[in-house]
Motif scaffolding. Sequence first.
Motif: not given
Ligand code: FRU
Length: 468
Positions: A30-31, A47, A58, A90-91, A151-152, A208, A258, A274
């Motif tokens: 994903n991200d 991710q 992840q 996570f991201s 996060r992130d 996010e 993301a 993503w």
């Molecule tokens: C965004 C998200 C982030 C998180 C990650 C987890 O798509 O939800 O906030 O860090 O994906 O995979």
Amino acid sequence: MAAVREAIPRAEADPDRPVYHFRPPANWTNDPNGTLYCRGWHHLFYQLNPFAARIGSQHWGHARSRDLVNWEHLPIAIWPSTDRGETAIFSGGATMAADGRPRVFYTSIGRPQPEQWMAAPADDDLFVWEKYSKPVLTQSAHIGGAIAQWRDPFLFQKDGATHMVCGGGTSAGRAQVQLYRATRPDLTEWKHLGAIFQTLDREIRNFECPNLFPLDGKWVLIVSPNRVCEYWIGDLDIARVQFSPTAHGVLDPGDAYASNISADEKGRTILWLWGRTNTPPERGWGSVMTMPRILSIGPDGYLRQRPAPEFETLRGEPKAFPGRSLEQPFVAAGAETDCAEIEAEFSGGGRSGFELRRSSDGKPGVVVSIERGYLSVGAARAFVGPAERYRLRVFLDKRCVEAYANDGTAAVYNWFDAGKDDRSIAVFGQAAGSRGGPAPNRAAPPRLEGLKIWPMRDARFSLDHFHV
Ligand code: FRU
């Protein structure tokens, strides 16, 4: 690594897998994370669920590219330290530290609150990453109590210091972006400066993947609010913990999410996103990155997004079609394909565009059109604004499509369904008011001013360094 390797044959056997959008060797992404340009290489972390082609577990996958198009897959960079109770990585983002070497920052999940952690490269190639011995930020740093969905981390430089923003929301469910400053040159200690941004929209409970970065003399904030990404352009005053936006827009109304940002040696600011694909997990892969987009601010004060010009190296022999009035739709003869770059210009108002991956009985896989100042790609609509002429660049990559209108004024990524033999491209136009209006009052049909279709070659994805 073994789980990813095992899924590679299945992913590679899928004729629907995109061939020039970035994707991991197999399984789920994903991200985009920690996007960074360093010593001649664009580094992309992402991710990764190494174990399945669906979201979960992840890790940070890693790849590098010299040209944003062709990639070398690298060993998985960061994985959960399960012995310490960590369940997911996570991201996050990347920055250069004072020692001239990069650092990446990520959110550690599993202990019961999220924590922000840092990792440093153990080798000059940046293949091997070592986690710092403890978190660089925990909830205890927050001036006003814990942040929900915290996060992130994303990094940027301002006023001679390294700063970080993180997403999340208040305990009352109001999305915010938090700002921090590094208090040591090795980036191991940070101070919370406060919330730099807060939404007025009560439906958005958390942000996010916030990105805050300089662009053309202004500052841009992008957030992912669990629906399409939005951006604000404005001025940033760190001392007052204040971001004052003057323009606001949707980044991409399609299925892209993301964001992350990098800056390269040419001074370009690059946007990574993503791109969802809705691929059944049995196919052995899921999701891509959109084409890296070069960002700028247009004369109207809004964002411009253009696909990296390096993708032109994948163009095959073009087919050109002369301008014509679009009284009747026509099929671009000899340009049947499921992978192409299309460049076209339309004039005359009304509605005009393409049906891509059209079946022999005339059913389109996806419709890309311009109407009343909006660019539509499937169900997603982006504002372009009124113009005499609309120039479209459309990138078709199997069941993914990306469209750009009027020099990046609008950009849309989307996915769609199509059968494997559905490969024709039709061009259509409808005069303004022609839907149901009386024939004598009809405006003239739109005009196609020109059309070029290039078949696109596969980007190279090397597995030479995909081992430990
Ligand atoms: C965004 C998200 C982030 C998180 C990650 C987890 O798509 O939800 O906030 O860090 O994906 O995979």
